[in-house]
Scaffold this active site. Structure first.
Site, PDB file in Angstrom:
ATOM      1  N   LEU A  86       0.084  -6.196   3.002  1.00  0.00           N
ATOM      2  CA  LEU A  86      -0.343  -7.582   3.166  1.00  0.00           C
ATOM      3  C   LEU A  86      -1.538  -7.584   4.105  1.00  0.00           C
ATOM      4  O   LEU A  86      -1.413  -7.239   5.276  1.00  0.00           O
ATOM      5  CB  LEU A  86       0.786  -8.437   3.750  1.00  0.00           C
ATOM      6  CG  LEU A  86       1.981  -8.646   2.836  1.00  0.00           C
ATOM      7  CD1 LEU A  86       3.122  -9.298   3.595  1.00  0.00           C
ATOM      8  CD2 LEU A  86       1.580  -9.504   1.651  1.00  0.00           C
ATOM      9  N   ARG A  87      -2.690  -7.956   3.601  1.00  0.00           N
ATOM     10  CA  ARG A  87      -3.895  -7.967   4.429  1.00  0.00           C
ATOM     11  C   ARG A  87      -4.099  -9.378   4.985  1.00  0.00           C
ATOM     12  O   ARG A  87      -3.889 -10.362   4.300  1.00  0.00           O
ATOM     13  CB  ARG A  87      -5.090  -7.547   3.600  1.00  0.00           C
ATOM     14  CG  ARG A  87      -5.005  -6.111   3.145  1.00  0.00           C
ATOM     15  CD  ARG A  87      -6.196  -5.724   2.280  1.00  0.00           C
ATOM     16  NE  ARG A  87      -6.000  -4.398   1.747  1.00  0.00           N
ATOM     17  CZ  ARG A  87      -5.357  -4.137   0.618  1.00  0.00           C
ATOM     18  NH1 ARG A  87      -4.847  -5.109  -0.099  1.00  0.00           N
ATOM     19  NH2 ARG A  87      -5.215  -2.901   0.209  1.00  0.00           N
ATOM     20  N   CYS A  88      -4.535  -9.431   6.244  1.00  0.00           N
ATOM     21  CA  CYS A  88      -4.720 -10.749   6.859  1.00  0.00           C
ATOM     22  C   CYS A  88      -6.160 -10.965   7.311  1.00  0.00           C
ATOM     23  O   CYS A  88      -6.463 -11.982   7.915  1.00  0.00           O
ATOM     24  CB  CYS A  88      -3.755 -10.933   8.026  1.00  0.00           C
ATOM     25  SG  CYS A  88      -3.975  -9.744   9.336  1.00  0.00           S
ATOM     26  N   VAL A 100      -6.820 -11.237   0.743  1.00  0.00           N
ATOM     27  CA  VAL A 100      -6.226 -11.561   2.044  1.00  0.00           C
ATOM     28  C   VAL A 100      -5.087 -12.543   1.812  1.00  0.00           C
ATOM     29  O   VAL A 100      -5.268 -13.574   1.165  1.00  0.00           O
ATOM     30  CB  VAL A 100      -7.290 -12.164   2.995  1.00  0.00           C
ATOM     31  CG1 VAL A 100      -6.659 -12.640   4.283  1.00  0.00           C
ATOM     32  CG2 VAL A 100      -8.380 -11.141   3.273  1.00  0.00           C
ATOM     33  N   ASP A 101      -3.892 -12.199   2.357  1.00  0.00           N
ATOM     34  CA  ASP A 101      -2.708 -13.036   2.151  1.00  0.00           C
ATOM     35  C   ASP A 101      -2.097 -13.403   3.504  1.00  0.00           C
ATOM     36  O   ASP A 101      -1.062 -12.865   3.909  1.00  0.00           O
ATOM     37  CB  ASP A 101      -1.688 -12.287   1.287  1.00  0.00           C
ATOM     38  CG  ASP A 101      -0.489 -13.144   0.911  1.00  0.00           C
ATOM     39  OD1 ASP A 101      -0.452 -14.345   1.269  1.00  0.00           O
ATOM     40  OD2 ASP A 101       0.427 -12.609   0.266  1.00  0.00           O
TER      41      ASP A 101
END
Length: 148
Positions: free
Chosen positions: A25-27, A34-35
């Site tokens: 999960l990329r922020c 991006v999630d």
């Protein structure tokens, strides 16, 4: 501004190896998807002590950190003035975090590894010899432990 000691959580060395995964999960800080909501849904913001692994002696110059991942192994090396032979059945990365180490192999120029330098050791390239009294290195390998 007066000098102050660093808090304990800012001291020491952290080495991280991660196995391949398709559940990232990329922020931010990437051009990839991006999630942020997905990350926030699975993140805990409670303070906790970090998990620490203890190294177990594998030889006179090497201590291995146990890992549940089968894809890699991590160990810490404390070479001496007496050459330590490193076999290369798998790809390996050496990271020097203190002192100065030297790698040598017959027919090749020696490679010096000062602090903060790293070297990639190609599998099957023959054994190399490691020296470096006072040096500290981390070694990442794939698969089963590669002993020294």
């Amino acid at each position: 501004m007066p000098l102050t000691a660093l808090p304990d959580y800012l001291r020491g060395v952290g080495v991280e190896l991660t196995a391949n995964s398709d559940n990232v999960l990329r922020c931010g800080l990437t051009a990839k998807h991006v999630d942020v909501p997905g990350l926030l849904a699975v993140t805990s913001f409670r303070a906790a002590e970090p998990a620490r692994r203890t190294a177990h002696p594998a030889s006179a110059v090497e201590a291995e950190y146990p890992s549940p991942a089968e894809e890699f192994r991590l160990s810490r090396l404390h070479p001496t003035a007496v050459p330590t032979r490193i076999e290369l059945p798998t790809p390996q990365i050496l990271l020097c975090i203190a002192g100065h180490a030297r790698l040598s192999a017959p027919g090749h120029p020696a490679l010096d590894l000062p602090r903060d330098a790293s070297a990639y050791l190609r599998p099957g390239a023959g054994p190399v010899e490691l020296t470096g009294p006072g040096a500290r290195l981390f070694r990442a390998t794939t698969g089963a432990p590669a002993r020294v």
